[in-house]
Design a protein around this motif. Structure first.
Motif, mmCIF file in Angstrom:
data_model
loop_
_atom_site.group_PDB
_atom_site.id
_atom_site.type_symbol
_atom_site.label_atom_id
_atom_site.label_comp_id
_atom_site.label_asym_id
_atom_site.label_seq_id
_atom_site.Cartn_x
_atom_site.Cartn_y
_atom_site.Cartn_z
ATOM 1 N N SER A 267 31.660 44.954 39.536
ATOM 2 C CA SER A 267 31.594 43.824 40.456
ATOM 3 C C SER A 267 32.700 43.930 41.489
ATOM 4 O O SER A 267 33.771 44.489 41.216
ATOM 5 N N ALA A 268 32.452 43.365 42.661
ATOM 6 C CA ALA A 268 33.452 43.367 43.726
ATOM 7 C C ALA A 268 34.666 42.540 43.317
ATOM 8 O O ALA A 268 35.804 42.877 43.665
ATOM 9 N N VAL A 269 34.442 41.444 42.585
ATOM 10 C CA VAL A 269 35.554 40.591 42.172
ATOM 11 C C VAL A 269 36.514 41.358 41.267
ATOM 12 O O VAL A 269 37.729 41.349 41.473
ATOM 13 N N LEU A 270 35.983 42.037 40.266
ATOM 14 C CA LEU A 270 36.852 42.798 39.370
ATOM 15 C C LEU A 270 37.576 43.897 40.130
ATOM 16 O O LEU A 270 38.770 44.145 39.901
ATOM 17 N N ASP A 271 36.894 44.554 41.050
ATOM 18 C CA ASP A 271 37.553 45.598 41.844
ATOM 19 C C ASP A 271 38.722 45.019 42.639
ATOM 20 O O ASP A 271 39.799 45.623 42.704
ATOM 21 N N ASP A 272 38.528 43.830 43.232
ATOM 22 C CA ASP A 272 39.606 43.192 43.996
ATOM 23 C C ASP A 272 40.750 42.764 43.081
ATOM 24 O O ASP A 272 41.927 42.891 43.441
ATOM 25 N N VAL A 273 40.410 42.248 41.897
ATOM 26 C CA VAL A 273 41.434 41.871 40.925
ATOM 27 C C VAL A 273 42.276 43.086 40.540
ATOM 28 O O VAL A 273 43.516 43.019 40.472
ATOM 29 N N LEU A 274 41.634 44.217 40.314
ATOM 30 C CA LEU A 274 42.360 45.419 39.911
ATOM 31 C C LEU A 274 43.315 45.896 41.003
ATOM 32 O O LEU A 274 44.401 46.401 40.702
ATOM 33 N N VAL A 275 42.926 45.733 42.250
ATOM 34 C CA VAL A 275 43.823 46.092 43.366
ATOM 35 C C VAL A 275 45.085 45.240 43.310
ATOM 36 O O VAL A 275 46.217 45.750 43.405
ATOM 37 N N ASP A 276 44.905 43.927 43.140
ATOM 38 C CA ASP A 276 46.065 43.025 43.083
ATOM 39 C C ASP A 276 46.899 43.280 41.827
ATOM 40 O O ASP A 276 48.136 43.267 41.886
ATOM 41 N N PHE A 277 46.244 43.503 40.701
ATOM 42 C CA PHE A 277 46.979 43.727 39.460
ATOM 43 C C PHE A 277 47.752 45.045 39.503
ATOM 44 O O PHE A 277 48.839 45.150 38.939
ATOM 45 N N LYS A 278 47.186 46.041 40.172
ATOM 46 C CA LYS A 278 47.922 47.297 40.328
ATOM 47 C C LYS A 278 49.159 47.081 41.186
ATOM 48 O O LYS A 278 50.252 47.567 40.861
ATOM 49 N N ALA A 279 49.006 46.336 42.274
ATOM 50 C CA ALA A 279 50.146 46.036 43.136
ATOM 51 C C ALA A 279 51.196 45.210 42.401
ATOM 52 O O ALA A 279 52.394 45.313 42.678
ATOM 53 N N ALA A 280 50.750 44.408 41.432
ATOM 54 C CA ALA A 280 51.673 43.572 40.660
ATOM 55 C C ALA A 280 52.394 44.350 39.563
ATOM 56 O O ALA A 280 53.259 43.800 38.885
ATOM 57 N N HIS A 281 52.054 45.619 39.387
ATOM 58 C CA HIS A 281 52.635 46.478 38.341
ATOM 59 C C HIS A 281 52.181 46.076 36.939
ATOM 60 O O HIS A 281 52.927 46.224 35.968
ATOM 61 N N LEU A 282 50.937 45.586 36.851
ATOM 62 C CA LEU A 282 50.347 45.285 35.549
ATOM 63 C C LEU A 282 49.629 46.498 34.964
ATOM 64 O O LEU A 282 49.072 46.424 33.863
ATOM 65 N N ASN A 283 49.614 47.594 35.700
ATOM 66 C CA ASN A 283 49.026 48.864 35.247
ATOM 67 C C ASN A 283 47.625 48.667 34.660
ATOM 68 O O ASN A 283 47.375 48.999 33.495
ATOM 69 N N PRO A 284 46.693 48.157 35.468
ATOM 70 C CA PRO A 284 45.366 47.832 34.943
ATOM 71 C C PRO A 284 44.430 49.035 34.890
ATOM 72 O O PRO A 284 44.539 49.968 35.687
ATOM 73 N N THR A 285 43.505 48.991 33.952
ATOM 74 C CA THR A 285 42.385 49.922 33.922
ATOM 75 C C THR A 285 41.106 49.110 33.755
ATOM 76 O O THR A 285 41.135 47.973 33.282
ATOM 77 N N LYS A 286 39.990 49.712 34.156
ATOM 78 C CA LYS A 286 38.693 49.036 34.082
ATOM 79 C C LYS A 286 37.826 49.708 33.034
ATOM 80 O O LYS A 286 37.853 50.925 32.869
ATOM 81 N N SER A 287 37.060 48.889 32.336
ATOM 82 C CA SER A 287 36.132 49.386 31.337
ATOM 83 C C SER A 287 34.798 48.675 31.499
ATOM 84 O O SER A 287 34.742 47.550 31.985
ATOM 85 N N ASN A 288 33.723 49.326 31.109
ATOM 86 C CA ASN A 288 32.422 48.681 31.037
ATOM 87 C C ASN A 288 32.007 48.440 29.581
ATOM 88 O O ASN A 288 30.836 48.221 29.286
ATOM 89 N N ASN A 289 32.995 48.479 28.690
ATOM 90 C CA ASN A 289 32.789 48.170 27.271
ATOM 91 C C ASN A 289 33.553 46.889 26.991
ATOM 92 O O ASN A 289 34.750 46.895 26.703
ATOM 93 N N PHE A 290 32.858 45.752 27.071
ATOM 94 C CA PHE A 290 33.527 44.453 27.008
ATOM 95 C C PHE A 290 34.182 44.211 25.648
ATOM 96 O O PHE A 290 35.388 43.985 25.555
ATOM 97 N N MET A 291 33.408 44.263 24.574
ATOM 98 C CA MET A 291 33.969 43.973 23.262
ATOM 99 C C MET A 291 34.966 45.036 22.831
ATOM 100 O O MET A 291 35.986 44.725 22.205
#
Length: 328
Positions: free
Chosen positions: A162-186
């Motif tokens: 989703s575009a929302v998650l992609d935008d969140v990851l950009v901000d979280f990366k800039a915040a130094h939260l070191n985010p990664t994305k997964s398509n395995n929810f549970m």
């Protein structure tokens, strides 16, 4: 993106402050806990921030009670205790809008079902944070570890991009939260639950730092591995696939205990020594119920759940000592 953090505790303040200071995005805070809100307002709408017990200084925050808040964030970030979330959502319900997204990166399990009462599935992001933080007191947060320490992972409930998650990851990366994305929810959520079912619960029972657990040379094989195996058995019976193998989970416990955060007291311990209820029912207890639903038994997790509750009951006779500020 604009964010509203619900819950000005350890992780809520950590996320909000990092987003403000590093990603330079707009952040509001909603604090359902009256005593915490009162303290932060008495400090001039400011919170104390430290890192590893040093450089303590005040930072301004925009903070509201649920009833006062009238902002319109793109993303709500929920960092409540599992047993407090339902009340917070009820109080905030009139404020939610269809275009908004809910992100829950809380400890334990149970929050996603509560969020689904107020947000469509395509508007829910689940996450986990392997980021050590201590709440010294209301409005007083201590970041543990060097700048940029820790990591986090996120997945849409729909398991679609989703575009929302992609935008969140950009901000979280800039915040130094070191985010990664997964398509395995549970799988994403259970990674942290299964880790906490070992580290948080056992450290709380024995009132120890994560690294101190390793003083017992059979901790990994005699305690961590049996708990991890039971949890994985329950998950696999339910059809869930974790992001790590069982062996990788054992190695993660080893790494965090010995290298990443050996001096950290986990959040369950912090609740325990302050006389608050722990979230063990939403961690080890949740694994017990998952096993039962799928025809299995998780006797080790059931025993740990009861031991933590026994330790809570023992506070009636002897008050635990808060060691979070003790020098090593």
């Amino acid at each position: 993106m604009k964010y509203t953090v619900v819950g000005a505790g350890a992780m809520g303040l950590r996320y909000g402050i990092l987003l403000q200071e590093n990603a330079h995005v707009e952040v509001d805070y909603v604090e359902p806990t009256a005593a915490s809100l009162k303290r932060i307002r008495e400090q001039g709408n400011q919170v104390w921030k430290s890192r590893d017990h040093q450089n303590r200084h005040l930072l301004p925050v925009k903070i509201y009670s649920p009833e006062e808040y009238n902002g319109d964030p793109d993303v709500w970030i929920f960092f409540m205790k599992q047993m407090q979330l339902e009340d917070a959502l009820t109080r905030l319900a009139p404020k939610f809008k269809e275009h908004q997204t809910a992100l829950g990166a809380m400890n334990g399990m149970g929050h996603i079902e509560k969020l689904q009462k107020y947000f469509a599935d395509e508007r829910i992001i689940g996450g986990t944070a392997m980021i050590a933080t201590i709440l010294n007191d209301y409005g007083d947060v201590d970041f543990m570890g060097a700048e940029g320490a820790g990591s986090s992972a996120y997945a849409n409930l729909t398991e679609q991009d989703s575009a929302v998650l992609d935008d969140v990851l950009v901000d979280f990366k800039a915040a130094h939260l070191n985010p990664t994305k997964s398509n395995n929810f549970m799988g994403t959520l259970l990674t942290k639950v299964f880790f906490n079912a070992v580290e948080n619960s056992i450290a709380t029972m024995f009132q120890s730092r994560m690294g101190e657990l390793m003083a017992y040379d059979n901790f990994l094989e005699g305690i961590a591995r049996p708990l991890i195996n039971e949890a994985y058995d329950a998950a696999e019976a339910a059809g869930y696939q974790l992001l790590e193998t069982r062996e990788e989970m054992v190695q993660q416990v080893d790494y965090v205990s010995n290298v990443a955060n050996p001096l950290h007291f986990p959040s369950m311990y912090q609740d325990f020594v302050k006389g608050r209820p722990t979230e063990v029912d939403y961690i080890n207890g949740w694994i017990v119920e998952l096993a039962k639903k799928n025809g299995l038994k998780a006797t080790n997790h059931e025993l740990v759940t009861n031991f933590v509750h026994l330790a809570e009951a023992m506070r009636k006779y002897r008050k635990p000592v808060d060691q979070t500020h003790d020098k090593v």
